[in-house]
Design a protein around this motif. Sequence first.
Motif, PDB file in Angstrom:
ATOM      1  N   ASN A 140     113.018  50.629   9.827  1.00 46.16           N
ATOM      2  CA  ASN A 140     112.388  49.940   8.694  1.00 46.16           C
ATOM      3  C   ASN A 140     110.879  50.118   8.645  1.00 46.16           C
ATOM      4  OD1 ASN A 140     114.824  48.560   7.622  1.00 46.16           O
ATOM      5  ND2 ASN A 140     114.817  47.671   9.663  1.00 46.16           N
ATOM      6  N   THR A 144     110.499  50.684   2.864  1.00 42.45           N
ATOM      7  CA  THR A 144     110.296  49.247   3.044  1.00 42.45           C
ATOM      8  C   THR A 144     109.036  48.790   2.311  1.00 42.45           C
ATOM      9  OG1 THR A 144     111.098  49.673   5.289  1.00 42.45           O
ATOM     10  CG2 THR A 144     110.391  47.443   4.796  1.00 42.45           C
ATOM     11  N   ASN A 204     115.199  38.785   2.720  1.00 47.69           N
ATOM     12  CA  ASN A 204     115.333  39.353   4.064  1.00 47.69           C
ATOM     13  C   ASN A 204     116.047  38.400   5.017  1.00 47.69           C
ATOM     14  OD1 ASN A 204     114.004  41.684   3.315  1.00 47.69           O
ATOM     15  ND2 ASN A 204     112.005  40.980   4.028  1.00 47.69           N
ATOM     16  N   TYR A 246     117.938  45.745   0.327  1.00 47.29           N
ATOM     17  CA  TYR A 246     117.394  46.601   1.379  1.00 47.29           C
ATOM     18  C   TYR A 246     117.876  46.149   2.756  1.00 47.29           C
ATOM     19  CZ  TYR A 246     114.148  49.294   4.197  1.00 47.29           C
ATOM     20  OH  TYR A 246     113.618  50.157   5.125  1.00 47.29           O
ATOM     21  N   THR A 247     117.680  44.867   3.066  1.00 46.13           N
ATOM     22  CA  THR A 247     118.001  44.371   4.409  1.00 46.13           C
ATOM     23  C   THR A 247     119.503  44.319   4.661  1.00 46.13           C
ATOM     24  OG1 THR A 247     115.998  43.025   4.276  1.00 46.13           O
ATOM     25  CG2 THR A 247     117.547  42.502   6.025  1.00 46.13           C
ATOM     26  N   TRP A 290     121.906  47.325   5.667  1.00 43.93           N
ATOM     27  CA  TRP A 290     122.208  47.733   7.040  1.00 43.93           C
ATOM     28  C   TRP A 290     123.460  47.042   7.604  1.00 43.93           C
ATOM     29  CZ3 TRP A 290     119.669  51.863   8.337  1.00 43.93           C
ATOM     30  CH2 TRP A 290     118.330  52.065   7.988  1.00 43.93           C
ATOM     31  N   LEU A 303     115.298  43.483  12.560  1.00 38.11           N
ATOM     32  CA  LEU A 303     115.485  43.785  11.141  1.00 38.11           C
ATOM     33  C   LEU A 303     114.574  42.924  10.273  1.00 38.11           C
ATOM     34  CD1 LEU A 303     117.250  45.410   9.123  1.00 38.11           C
ATOM     35  CD2 LEU A 303     118.840  43.478   9.142  1.00 38.11           C
ATOM     36  N   SER A 318     110.533  43.609  10.914  1.00 38.55           N
ATOM     37  CA  SER A 318     110.021  44.886  10.406  1.00 38.55           C
ATOM     38  C   SER A 318     110.063  44.940   8.887  1.00 38.55           C
ATOM     39  CB  SER A 318     110.811  46.050  11.001  1.00 38.55           C
ATOM     40  OG  SER A 318     112.200  45.921  10.730  1.00 38.55           O
ATOM     41  N   CYS A 319     111.158  44.468   8.291  1.00 34.96           N
ATOM     42  CA  CYS A 319     111.278  44.499   6.832  1.00 34.96           C
ATOM     43  C   CYS A 319     110.234  43.599   6.173  1.00 34.96           C
ATOM     44  CB  CYS A 319     112.675  44.056   6.407  1.00 34.96           C
ATOM     45  SG  CYS A 319     113.974  45.269   6.763  1.00 34.96           S
ATOM     46  N   ALA A 339     115.014  56.090  10.083  1.00 31.75           N
ATOM     47  CA  ALA A 339     115.967  55.407   9.208  1.00 31.75           C
ATOM     48  C   ALA A 339     117.192  56.261   8.944  1.00 31.75           C
ATOM     49  CB  ALA A 339     115.283  55.041   7.888  1.00 31.75           C
TER      50      ALA A 339
END
Length: 473
Positions: A56, A61, A87, A230-231, A234, A262, A265-266, A314
């Motif tokens: 990420n 991101t 997130n 986005y989050t 995964w 996760l 970082s996001c 990624a």
Amino acid sequence: MIIGAPTEHPDPDATALHVGYRDKVLAVEPGGNEPIPLAARHGRPRGLFWTWTAPNLEFATIFVGIISVLYFGLSFWQAVAAMALGNLLGAIAHFLLSAEGPLHGVPQMVLGRLAFGYRGNILPATFMAVMCGVGWFATNSVSGAFALSTLFGLTPLTALVVIVVLQTAFAFFGHNLVQRFERLAAPVLAIVFVIGAVIIFSKSDVAAPAADGGFSLGGFLLTVGAAFGYTAGWTPYAADYTRYLPPTVSKVQTGLFASAGLFASCTFLMVVGAASVTIGDPVSENPTEAFTANLPSAIADVTLLAIAVGAVAANAINVYSGAMAFVTMGFTLPVGLQRALVTVFFGVVGFAVAWWALADAAASYEAFLLLVAYWIGPWLGVVFADRLLRRDPPPLTLLYDTGYRNRGGVVAFVIALAGSLLLFCNQEKFVGFVVRAVPELGDIGAFVGFVVAFVGYLILARDRVARSQQMYR
């Protein structure tokens, strides 16, 4: 009583291959979606923090934060709240799914067979393979290619070839090399982006009002949906990276380290992206060049390199798990190389899609983020409802039984997906009927899909789950 016969049950040859692979890094991971034998289990939960931090720390991101202010019209602090919420929801889901990996020792999409049945699971596995293994691969490849192009003066296509070859090579070797690369890359990437963040914030105007001077509920919900997409994107990979851990490790630690990496970082890079927009109008149509233009030349060059490395980090995960999902569909390939061969296939297809997306990366990325969330929401709803109904851990025979059916999961998923798209989708090419009437809803399709799928599964599959629990005891 067992329905059907398991056709993918672990065999001695597969077990020997995995045991031989246990401590190797520069070796091709054997097999595909079979369970990891106890003798091959290794690692500790804390390593998962780096596994889910490195992928990420890249421009995709950052771009979520950029679009929250630039396209969705939020102020910096409104964007921060929306992104943190999206997130957090994605990280909670990741916590729960990651924690199950060591117990079963199988990939996430194999566990999905509980809720969808052996054949029915092909539907979500296809969504994951195409939208995550190819879609995310292409999206991140584009940002990495733009970074290399800006840094070295390469044509975007040449830079794309370099990026694709590197990330496909990591995924080809498999689990151990991917994990080692993420662990080494994460601290270096973190240092580079922290330095860049300090400079960005020193120039930003985080007190600037929103585009319309007030608060846009629609823009807020669009940002929540984009961050969640986005989050949570995964989550279909979660158990893929915890299945090698010994079953005796702490479930809480496993889930916590994975989800913490996760979320941290996001949220960090999305916030940096939102702050960068408050500095001024973009100076280039190349999104990575526009972002790094706010940095001193030396720091900008290092950041561009970090963006390229982050894209590789990624996509090593994206193409690895995309290939794993493809293998889960039941295709027969050489046992020792089936996952590795599919990885190369996804690298080629992902390159073609990325090449097509180079022309308009910003529009492609915004649409793709929300598209991912549309199917992830219903999928999570079905999976979590199934976990709620099952009191005992399922035996491996159930996961690999070709005769096991669970139509309730498929029906709940399809109804939730179709209903949320038709009513609550908010895309440039199509706006859902409810959103047309109430634009303030933004895009809540993923969350509506989750609720409908969750409730639908509890109604449609309760009896089927109870019968399967009795039959496989």
